[in-house]
Design an enzyme around this catalytic site. Sequence first.
Site, PDB file in Angstrom:
ATOM      1  N   SER A  14      -4.920  -7.378   0.249  1.00  0.00           N
ATOM      2  CA  SER A  14      -5.361  -6.401   1.238  1.00  0.00           C
ATOM      3  C   SER A  14      -6.501  -7.006   2.062  1.00  0.00           C
ATOM      4  O   SER A  14      -6.309  -8.014   2.730  1.00  0.00           O
ATOM      5  CB  SER A  14      -5.768  -5.104   0.532  1.00  0.00           C
ATOM      6  OG  SER A  14      -5.954  -4.063   1.436  1.00  0.00           O
ATOM      7  N   HIS A  29       0.805  -1.221   0.000  1.00  0.00           N
ATOM      8  CA  HIS A  29       0.000   0.000   0.000  1.00  0.00           C
ATOM      9  C   HIS A  29       0.841   1.276   0.000  1.00  0.00           C
ATOM     10  O   HIS A  29       0.395   2.310   0.500  1.00  0.00           O
ATOM     11  CB  HIS A  29      -0.966   0.013   1.189  1.00  0.00           C
ATOM     12  CG  HIS A  29      -1.974  -1.091   1.158  1.00  0.00           C
ATOM     13  ND1 HIS A  29      -1.719  -2.337   1.695  1.00  0.00           N
ATOM     14  CD2 HIS A  29      -3.233  -1.146   0.659  1.00  0.00           C
ATOM     15  CE1 HIS A  29      -2.777  -3.107   1.532  1.00  0.00           C
ATOM     16  NE2 HIS A  29      -3.700  -2.416   0.895  1.00  0.00           N
ATOM     17  N   GLU A  42       1.689 -10.029   5.957  1.00  0.00           N
ATOM     18  CA  GLU A  42       2.376  -8.998   5.182  1.00  0.00           C
ATOM     19  C   GLU A  42       3.607  -9.576   4.499  1.00  0.00           C
ATOM     20  O   GLU A  42       4.435 -10.241   5.112  1.00  0.00           O
ATOM     21  CB  GLU A  42       2.774  -7.836   6.097  1.00  0.00           C
ATOM     22  CG  GLU A  42       3.506  -6.711   5.406  1.00  0.00           C
ATOM     23  CD  GLU A  42       2.629  -5.898   4.467  1.00  0.00           C
ATOM     24  OE1 GLU A  42       3.180  -5.133   3.658  1.00  0.00           O
ATOM     25  OE2 GLU A  42       1.382  -6.008   4.543  1.00  0.00           O
TER      26      GLU A  42
END
EC number: 3.4.21.-
Length: 854
Positions: free
Chosen positions: A756, A539, A814
């Site tokens: 996400s 992001h 992540e």
Amino acid sequence: MFYNFLLYLVIHVNYALDALTFNKFLSLDGIVSWPMIIKDRVYFLSDHEGISNLYSVNLEGKDLTKHTNFTEYYCRNASSDGRRIVFQNSGDIYLYDPEKQELKLLDIDLPTDRKKKQGKFVEVLDYTTEAIANDKYLSLISRGKVFLMRHWDGPAVQLGEKQGVRYKQIQLLPNGDTVVLDTNDDKLTFLSKDGSIKKLNVDLGRIERIKVSPDGKKILISNNRLELWLYEVDTTNLRLIDKSEYDVISQMDWHPDNEWFAYTFPESYSTQSIKLAHISGKVIRITSPYGYDFSPSFDPDGRYLYFLSARHLDPTNDKVIFNMSFQRVIKPYLVVLSNTYSPFNQSLEETTSDKKVEIEGIEDRVIPFPVDEDYYIRIEGAKNNKVFLFSLPIKGYRYPGETLGKLEVFDLDSKTKELYADNVKSFSLTIDKGKILILFKDSIRLFDVNTKPDLNATGKKGGIVDLSRIKVYVDPEREWKQMFREAWKLMQQNYWKPDGLKDWESVLLKYEKLIDRISTRYELSDLIQEMQGETKTSHSYEMPYDYDTAEPLPIGGLGADYEYDKENKCYKIARIYVGDPTNENERSPLRDPGVQLNIGDCIKAVDGEEVKYNILSYLVNKDQVVLDVITKGKTKRVTVKLLKDEKFLIYRYWVEKNRQYVHEKSKGKLGYVHIPDMMYQGFAEFYRLFLSEFHREGLIVDVRFNRGGFISGLILEKLLLKRMGYVVRRNGKELPHPFFSSPGVIVAITNQYAGSDGDIFSYLFKKYKLGILIGRRTWGGVIGINVRDRLADNSAVSQPEFAVHFHDIGLKIENYGVDPDIEVDIKPEDYANGRDPQLDTAIELALKQLEEKS
């Protein structure tokens, strides 16, 4: 994201794509890109060792060889002519000769005028972000530059640095000087009409808001550290007033006595109160910490404090799903600051105006306005008992574009509300709150608060400020340098982990030295994105606004695929996409009433011109065309209204094809739902399909290609509601209980393009044991953003600010993703043959579970 990227190799050669067989032949823990076959080796770029370099393997996927050893910048954008390879590294282009095993830096001289680096003037309103006025002057910020002028005539003067600077958060002092934030150094900056510049050289982090007192001697400052500071201009005294643990203190206002001020205070993740404070340091909370209160504004006579509150909870039934929602919850309120009568309940005797603030019992003197709730976002108290209310319309995601609001005025004397102006972008009041400055899309207008504006009038009579006095000149080279550094600084200040960006200063030096080599705004974007990539975090985006390129010509859509028929010299319709004709843009124009073309029909001419080239070239920049079509051996002429965008139609076709396939393969036992994102469209698509599928025995939930968002919890909430029984009635089939509860068997499909909130959904689907998850490992990006910062040219940049941490695995999603319970891939030949092994496996597993349950 460090995927386990794969290369496929054709191991059975045939000229027809659907007859080819592909096998996975290379797997590396990194990004593998730009594959090129030269003789008996496959060359590619990969960063599996940290920095992207050029590698190769043989046709069996073995003998991995590294051909370059760059250690600072990535190798990118490789290409080959079948003998040699060219690629980019930083601002250079290299040529690699595999036969000679020789790497050469190319000396390329492009004799151009570098037009995109030349200075230019831009339209002031296109880049105006803030405007403010007092009784004499008007000041605004356009393209990050500050301009000051008198209301109706005289020159416009640019204050502060002229180029290479970005000012924001403008405030006017009584004498016409301005206070702004200089984003180059994040310092509070005073810009004088005489050209002088003074700074408050104190590290306050990223300043989010500033508010100057009416006398110009005190300034409230809030920052990204969630603090509120008070700065006294004359004494240079700086004091911390308050600090939240949850969010930025974003709204402040001063009492006309210059001693009291009010501000919003985030109390939790979802609640916010309003506090009242004195310059002596006394602070009290005047509204409940259990609601959401905002937009504090003092009456210019010092009698009342106005604010908005989202506390009027009056639920309405949802018209689609079994649920309730709160459509309009925001109502205006006022606090009577002294122990006198409310303006809505005046006494028989005349009461004197008392500007004194009386603390005792103040929380009991909160009074609602006698108006209905609405989607209000701002309230401002003005002179002569006027109160301005600004609201936005409630609209869905299918109505893109800028949302313009409605500005109303409430009169405390007559207790009535009326429309003041519509289609408003924003507004502000002068320091004495006697005039109102309104920003429209095409103008800025200034009115007396007692005057009903005539928006049809021109010039001063219509309140129109002459903006032709302002000339906004941009030096791209200096602006690019400023924008690059601001993007770097925003990352430094907002990145979620305080110590997470090691050696961030060296990252600045590494990429900043390349700025002089760029020649276009596009290259600046590329450079910023490469710099952001050093965070190794999801992001991290740069979303450009001003590429200064020609607008692409639109191509009208027929909602079909074609094949060229050499024999008849026409384009044969090979497929017509069938969507939902009741939805806008989800019907092929070829199936419109009166047109009714079919697969196999051949398009011979468009608007009377014989089709000799790609048919799309005849549809450029057209809304409607006349087609000559060969159908059943005869020529038919039809008029077709083209689609502006085919993506909704093609998406619906794909979803409905999958749904019908699931129904057929399961003999009606299984339902199918696809969720394209975890935002507004995804929410709508889930319920569009779920309402017709939940009554079946099982359900397949497809989150492949899910673009992420924020509503996975709302979807999971529905899937977690398990069916516990039925409601039996005399006539008709029984109803599930709870209503709209999920069937007993659910299988989910995910893939490497689900990211996400799509990552989060995939993980929680497994964690909640809702069913089996199949497909490919997900994208691996769960550190979220709040895109609130824009650069000088209106481009947006994001910084990873919100790290999703799970109890059992912490932050492990992540840069890795979520593994499915069962891995199922789709090979190139599957795509070519229209096969979907992932969907087939999901159907098989769901049916097996149903059989086991029975």
